[in-house]
Design an enzyme around this catalytic site. Sequence first.
Site, PDB file in Angstrom:
ATOM      1  CG  ASP A  77     -12.310  -1.570  -0.296  1.00 47.00           C
ATOM      2  OD1 ASP A  77     -11.414  -1.692  -1.148  1.00 47.00           O
ATOM      3  OD2 ASP A  77     -12.686  -2.504   0.424  1.00 47.00           O
ATOM      4  CB  SER A  97      -8.426  -2.327  -0.802  1.00 55.63           C
ATOM      5  OG  SER A  97      -9.335  -3.271  -0.338  1.00 55.63           O
TER       6      SER A  97
HETATM    7  N1  URA Z   1      -8.126  -7.623   1.185  1.00 54.69           N
HETATM    8  C1  URA Z   1      -8.772  -6.446   0.991  1.00 54.69           C
HETATM    9  O1  URA Z   1      -9.568  -6.025   1.822  1.00 54.69           O
HETATM   10  N2  URA Z   1      -8.513  -5.747  -0.127  1.00 54.69           N
HETATM   11  C2  URA Z   1      -7.637  -6.156  -1.068  1.00 54.69           C
HETATM   12  O2  URA Z   1      -7.442  -5.470  -2.047  1.00 54.69           O
HETATM   13  C3  URA Z   1      -6.969  -7.379  -0.869  1.00 54.69           C
HETATM   14  C4  URA Z   1      -7.227  -8.084   0.279  1.00 54.69           C
END
Ligand code: URA
Length: 434
Positions: free
Chosen positions: A161, A183
């Site tokens: 991520d 994410s």
């Molecule tokens: N916060 C996150 O951790 N990921 C995203 O894609 C958007 C907000």
Amino acid sequence: MRMYDIIKAKRDGFSLTEKEIDFIINGYLNGDIPDYQMSALLMAIYFKGMTSSETSMLTMAMARSGDTVDLSEIDGITVDKHSTGGVGDKTTLILVPIVAACGVNVAKMSGRGLGHTGGTVDKLESIPGFRTSLNRQEFIDTVKKCGACVVGQSGNLAPADKALYALRDVTATVDSIPLIAASIMSKKIAAGCDCILLDVKVGSGAFMTKIEDARKLAEKMIEIGKKAGKKTVAVITNMDEPLGYAIGNSLEVIEAVNTLKGTGPCDLTELCLRLAAEMLCLAQKGSYEECLKMAKDSLYSGRALDKLVEMVTLQGGDPTVILNTNNLKKARFFHTVTAERSGYITHIDTECCGKASVLLGAGRQTKDSVIDHTAGIVLSSKVGDIVNKGDIIATLYADDESLFPLAEDTLLSSVEIGSEKPEPMKIIMSETLR
Ligand code: URA
């Protein structure tokens, strides 16, 4: 398997298989898939979307890409909460001690500021000595001792991520519902709590500016959480004006402490009590009404403030700045911003307001910027308030006076003043979504 074929399939609207998704995540992390191919795939996902099962598979592949935290040593149910990001959002600093003082364990990993949005880790680091980087055992021991611990994400939590987010940030592919859902949920699942409360923000300061999109995002994340065996609920809340009055790290710590003393802004207090009650419900402490009463008792008795002092002390922070926020370091300079005309404040472009605070040094302009914990903005008025020309509408704080003119222009461009009284704003925008 070839990345070219996967990009083409997604471009043409086909669904990806689990094997393909694993191939993409592993290949990107180990460097076999270059940024240009990953960017093309992200853009294809942005336009063609993902099915629920693709989104879940992507989430799990990202969650498995690094460490997963095992919290089984902690007795009882552990609850986590995640906000999709906003301006002036200091709820974690208030919620965590409210809930922990009711006997529910909160083992929370939080993030740093991202773009115009603030991050809890940056706010906590404005407390001298506070350690947001603990090893696994210290993290668990702190929760066992006081029921609460808030740390930054460990370096190896959902590294896929981290890498993908950095790429999305520079390829205009952040605001895609499946990509945001995967994410957020990959990190939450890897972080190991039993239950997850999602605070999905909507409005001019949020990633989702329309309520229908916020609902879709919430529903997607709930579905992913449930599939992963986590009890997950969501509430959609307003980010069409900054939360509370303070924006900027130590300024927000002061507002959070005032809220824990019972003298915080109404929107912030209402939101924290609602979210705290939801977390207590997730931990099976009773009906919603019983949990709301518990949250209120925790806040107004001062037990939640005591809990924050305890957590700060255990994490190496100086508790005297919580007991007396005048002891927090102050910015060297301040500058007042005044209304350019008389009327009602009809709108605050919240993203723009967040950008003004970043310009003052409260957030990062580049990945490597060093933030100024004392910098930021304290609003004097919010949407619906009447102002006269020349009234102070905000005070800017910075360590460098030369930052004021641009931040002032940015802030002024975010505030609309009109002659018609706007509809009152609600902070809670949905029922509890399950
Ligand atoms: N916060 C996150 O951790 N990921 C995203 O894609 C958007 C907000």
